[in-house]
Write an enzyme that holds these catalytic residues in place. Sequence first.
Site, PDB file in Angstrom:
ATOM      1  N   GLY A  82      17.142   0.104  41.802  1.00  6.47           N
ATOM      2  CA  GLY A  82      18.010   0.518  40.699  1.00  6.47           C
ATOM      3  C   GLY A  82      17.120   1.198  39.676  1.00  6.47           C
ATOM      4  O   GLY A  82      16.126   0.612  39.225  1.00  6.47           O
ATOM      5  N   LYS A 123      23.944 -11.899  35.576  1.00 10.96           N
ATOM      6  CA  LYS A 123      24.534 -12.487  34.373  1.00 10.96           C
ATOM      7  C   LYS A 123      25.636 -13.512  34.657  1.00 10.96           C
ATOM      8  O   LYS A 123      25.717 -14.517  33.983  1.00 10.96           O
ATOM      9  CB  LYS A 123      25.067 -11.373  33.480  1.00 10.96           C
ATOM     10  CG  LYS A 123      23.914 -10.505  32.952  1.00 10.96           C
ATOM     11  CD  LYS A 123      24.184  -9.904  31.622  1.00 10.96           C
ATOM     12  CE  LYS A 123      24.984  -8.666  31.670  1.00 10.96           C
ATOM     13  NZ  LYS A 123      24.819  -7.844  30.471  1.00 10.96           N
ATOM     14  N   ALA A 177      25.901   0.230  33.836  1.00  6.02           N
ATOM     15  CA  ALA A 177      26.311  -1.011  34.513  1.00  6.02           C
ATOM     16  C   ALA A 177      26.377  -2.156  33.510  1.00  6.02           C
ATOM     17  O   ALA A 177      27.319  -2.959  33.527  1.00  6.02           O
ATOM     18  CB  ALA A 177      25.347  -1.354  35.642  1.00  6.02           C
ATOM     19  N   THR A 178      25.392  -2.235  32.624  1.00  3.37           N
ATOM     20  CA  THR A 178      25.378  -3.308  31.618  1.00  3.37           C
ATOM     21  C   THR A 178      26.663  -3.252  30.794  1.00  3.37           C
ATOM     22  O   THR A 178      27.322  -4.282  30.573  1.00  3.37           O
ATOM     23  CB  THR A 178      24.146  -3.150  30.701  1.00  3.37           C
ATOM     24  OG1 THR A 178      22.985  -3.169  31.519  1.00  3.37           O
ATOM     25  CG2 THR A 178      24.065  -4.249  29.672  1.00  3.37           C
ATOM     26  N   GLY A 215      18.302   2.939  36.752  1.00  3.79           N
ATOM     27  CA  GLY A 215      19.040   3.319  35.555  1.00  3.79           C
ATOM     28  C   GLY A 215      18.266   2.836  34.333  1.00  3.79           C
ATOM     29  O   GLY A 215      17.031   2.849  34.318  1.00  3.79           O
ATOM     30  N   GLY A 216      19.024   2.351  33.332  1.00  3.69           N
ATOM     31  CA  GLY A 216      18.395   1.941  32.075  1.00  3.69           C
ATOM     32  C   GLY A 216      17.283   0.923  32.273  1.00  3.69           C
ATOM     33  O   GLY A 216      16.140   1.127  31.836  1.00  3.69           O
ATOM     34  N   GLU A 233      29.753  -4.156  32.849  1.00  4.42           N
ATOM     35  CA  GLU A 233      29.803  -5.605  33.117  1.00  4.42           C
ATOM     36  C   GLU A 233      30.148  -6.374  31.843  1.00  4.42           C
ATOM     37  O   GLU A 233      30.783  -7.424  31.910  1.00  4.42           O
ATOM     38  CB  GLU A 233      28.472  -6.078  33.713  1.00  4.42           C
ATOM     39  CG  GLU A 233      28.307  -5.586  35.152  1.00  4.42           C
ATOM     40  CD  GLU A 233      26.986  -5.985  35.788  1.00  4.42           C
ATOM     41  OE1 GLU A 233      26.557  -7.128  35.609  1.00  4.42           O
ATOM     42  OE2 GLU A 233      26.385  -5.127  36.460  1.00  4.42           O
ATOM     43  N   HIS A 255      34.071  -8.813  30.488  1.00 10.79           N
ATOM     44  CA  HIS A 255      34.257 -10.110  29.819  1.00 10.79           C
ATOM     45  C   HIS A 255      35.307 -10.043  28.713  1.00 10.79           C
ATOM     46  O   HIS A 255      35.634 -11.067  28.117  1.00 10.79           O
ATOM     47  CB  HIS A 255      32.935 -10.563  29.171  1.00 10.79           C
ATOM     48  CG  HIS A 255      31.894 -10.994  30.160  1.00 10.79           C
ATOM     49  ND1 HIS A 255      31.845 -12.267  30.678  1.00 10.79           N
ATOM     50  CD2 HIS A 255      30.868 -10.331  30.721  1.00 10.79           C
ATOM     51  CE1 HIS A 255      30.826 -12.368  31.510  1.00 10.79           C
ATOM     52  NE2 HIS A 255      30.214 -11.205  31.552  1.00 10.79           N
TER      53      HIS A 255
HETATM   54  P1  NAD Z   1      22.455   1.358  35.263  1.00  8.34           P
HETATM   55  O1  NAD Z   1      23.900   1.639  35.484  1.00  8.34           O
HETATM   56  O2  NAD Z   1      21.770   2.050  34.121  1.00  8.34           O
HETATM   57  O3  NAD Z   1      21.611   1.728  36.592  1.00  8.34           O
HETATM   58  C1  NAD Z   1      21.956   1.261  37.841  1.00  8.34           C
HETATM   59  C2  NAD Z   1      21.009   1.886  38.887  1.00  8.34           C
HETATM   60  O4  NAD Z   1      21.282   1.302  40.163  1.00  8.34           O
HETATM   61  C3  NAD Z   1      21.153   3.396  39.070  1.00  8.34           C
HETATM   62  O5  NAD Z   1      19.867   3.968  39.203  1.00  8.34           O
HETATM   63  C4  NAD Z   1      21.899   3.538  40.403  1.00  8.34           C
HETATM   64  O6  NAD Z   1      21.563   4.756  41.103  1.00  8.34           O
HETATM   65  C5  NAD Z   1      21.359   2.325  41.135  1.00  8.34           C
HETATM   66  N1  NAD Z   1      22.240   1.896  42.231  1.00  8.34           N
HETATM   67  C6  NAD Z   1      23.573   1.669  42.194  1.00  8.34           C
HETATM   68  N2  NAD Z   1      24.016   1.307  43.421  1.00  8.34           N
HETATM   69  C7  NAD Z   1      22.937   1.302  44.239  1.00  8.34           C
HETATM   70  C8  NAD Z   1      22.758   1.036  45.620  1.00  8.34           C
HETATM   71  N3  NAD Z   1      23.772   0.688  46.408  1.00  8.34           N
HETATM   72  N4  NAD Z   1      21.504   1.145  46.129  1.00  8.34           N
HETATM   73  C9  NAD Z   1      20.465   1.492  45.359  1.00  8.34           C
HETATM   74  N5  NAD Z   1      20.567   1.749  44.036  1.00  8.34           N
HETATM   75  C10 NAD Z   1      21.810   1.674  43.487  1.00  8.34           C
HETATM   76  O7  NAD Z   1      22.257  -0.231  35.187  1.00  8.34           O
HETATM   77  P2  NAD Z   1      21.607  -1.082  33.997  1.00  8.34           P
HETATM   78  O8  NAD Z   1      22.436  -0.907  32.772  1.00  8.34           O
HETATM   79  O9  NAD Z   1      20.150  -0.797  33.956  1.00  8.34           O
HETATM   80  O10 NAD Z   1      21.880  -2.602  34.482  1.00  8.34           O
HETATM   81  C11 NAD Z   1      21.317  -3.176  35.646  1.00  8.34           C
HETATM   82  C12 NAD Z   1      21.745  -4.638  35.743  1.00  8.34           C
HETATM   83  O11 NAD Z   1      21.033  -5.440  34.801  1.00  8.34           O
HETATM   84  C13 NAD Z   1      23.231  -4.907  35.476  1.00  8.34           C
HETATM   85  O12 NAD Z   1      23.751  -5.719  36.496  1.00  8.34           O
HETATM   86  C14 NAD Z   1      23.216  -5.656  34.166  1.00  8.34           C
HETATM   87  O13 NAD Z   1      24.282  -6.571  34.020  1.00  8.34           O
HETATM   88  C15 NAD Z   1      21.907  -6.389  34.233  1.00  8.34           C
HETATM   89  N6  NAD Z   1      21.437  -6.828  32.899  1.00  8.34           N
HETATM   90  C16 NAD Z   1      21.057  -8.125  32.742  1.00  8.34           C
HETATM   91  C17 NAD Z   1      20.636  -8.579  31.490  1.00  8.34           C
HETATM   92  C18 NAD Z   1      20.178  -9.996  31.303  1.00  8.34           C
HETATM   93  O14 NAD Z   1      19.742 -10.332  30.199  1.00  8.34           O
HETATM   94  N7  NAD Z   1      20.237 -10.865  32.279  1.00  8.34           N
HETATM   95  C19 NAD Z   1      20.619  -7.708  30.406  1.00  8.34           C
HETATM   96  C20 NAD Z   1      21.001  -6.392  30.603  1.00  8.34           C
HETATM   97  C21 NAD Z   1      21.412  -5.958  31.863  1.00  8.34           C
END
Ligand code: NAD
Length: 337
Positions: A19, A130, A196-197, A21-22, A200, A204
């Site tokens: 992944g 999460k 995605a964050t 993304g962010g 998700e 909620h």
């Molecule tokens: P994002 O949407 O910015 O990026 C997602 C990435 O995943 C993209 O690069 C996309 O191309 C890739 N992707 C999607 N499907 C894929 C697949 N099948 N195979 C390979 N790559 C794939 O996501 P984000 O905002 O960076 O969030 C990532 C995760 O982190 C989320 O699930 C979010 O809930 C979680 N998160 C957790 C916390 C925490 O404190 N626990 C905090 C923030 C975010």
Amino acid sequence: MSANQPSQTQSPLRVGVLGFGGLGQAASRVLAPKQEMRLVAVADRHGYAYDTNGLDPDRCIATYNERGSIGHLEGVGTLSDESIGDLIANAPDVDGYFLALPNLPNSFMASVARQFIESGWKGVLVDALKRTSAVEQLLELQNDLQAAGMTYMTGCGATPGLLTAAASLAAQSYAEIHKVEITFGVGIANWEAYRATIREDIAHMPGYDVEKARAMSDAEVEALLDETNGILKLENMEHADDIMLELAGIVSRDRVTVGGIVDTRNPKKPLSTHVRVTGRTFEGKESSHTFTLGDETSMAANVCGPAFGYLKAGISLHRRGINGLFTAAEVMPQFVR
Ligand code: NAD
């Protein structure tokens, strides 16, 4: 230092990020100055890149943003719509992966864990999941992970993750825990950096669920954010901090609450992120410990730092032959130099 801990004299741990993304991009920047870890593999939805000499975060981020996939990275990138499976098959030398993937649908992370198990890969995975129900799906894989010789660290972001671990530590002063309250403030300049964050989080809100949020187009997300002036107010979230603290034997899950405010239009935090643990000491005194994150620390810093700290801890467990599933509430993260 124990013999099993990676030391500066050993070669760096070879790390992958799934992944990009962010959080995935932030993770590559967090790793850049580290001596003990080297980024060797990255995958996004449309491709992957693998280089045992190390991947440069600036080049990776520029390629992803300009050309849509890390698969276009010159010399070491491969385009693929089965990027995770193809990367596992073609990257033999990876000690562990940070799964910075969207958990959409809510079963996606468990399906990725199953894919690793079925591939025969033996290493360490860490996620920043999460939802309670998502961690429950991983718990069902406990025996399979163990049999496969994998060590899986779940719920290792900020919340769950850093704050759950802080609650586990704070609980030690008390004979009985009455409640654990987690309140977070997140400020990001632009929601598109963390699609995605934000989706998700929307899941909620009253009237939404994971499937509804997943199905929303970007325009629909923007329309919703326009209505709320870019603010998401979240209460009584289904957050795995509860099951993690229950499994660790600290407090029953109904005494754990999580909520917060996300500002998608301003990098300044709308409120200070903190966890408050209230309990009774052995002398019968009721009191609370509060652990508050610095307002200057971003969501990315508070997720990616712990994720790699838990990855390092997971790798040292794995090297001692300790496999299976662990949560952020039962293992200390190890600082990555
Ligand atoms: P994002 O949407 O910015 O990026 C997602 C990435 O995943 C993209 O690069 C996309 O191309 C890739 N992707 C999607 N499907 C894929 C697949 N099948 N195979 C390979 N790559 C794939 O996501 P984000 O905002 O960076 O969030 C990532 C995760 O982190 C989320 O699930 C979010 O809930 C979680 N998160 C957790 C916390 C925490 O404190 N626990 C905090 C923030 C975010």
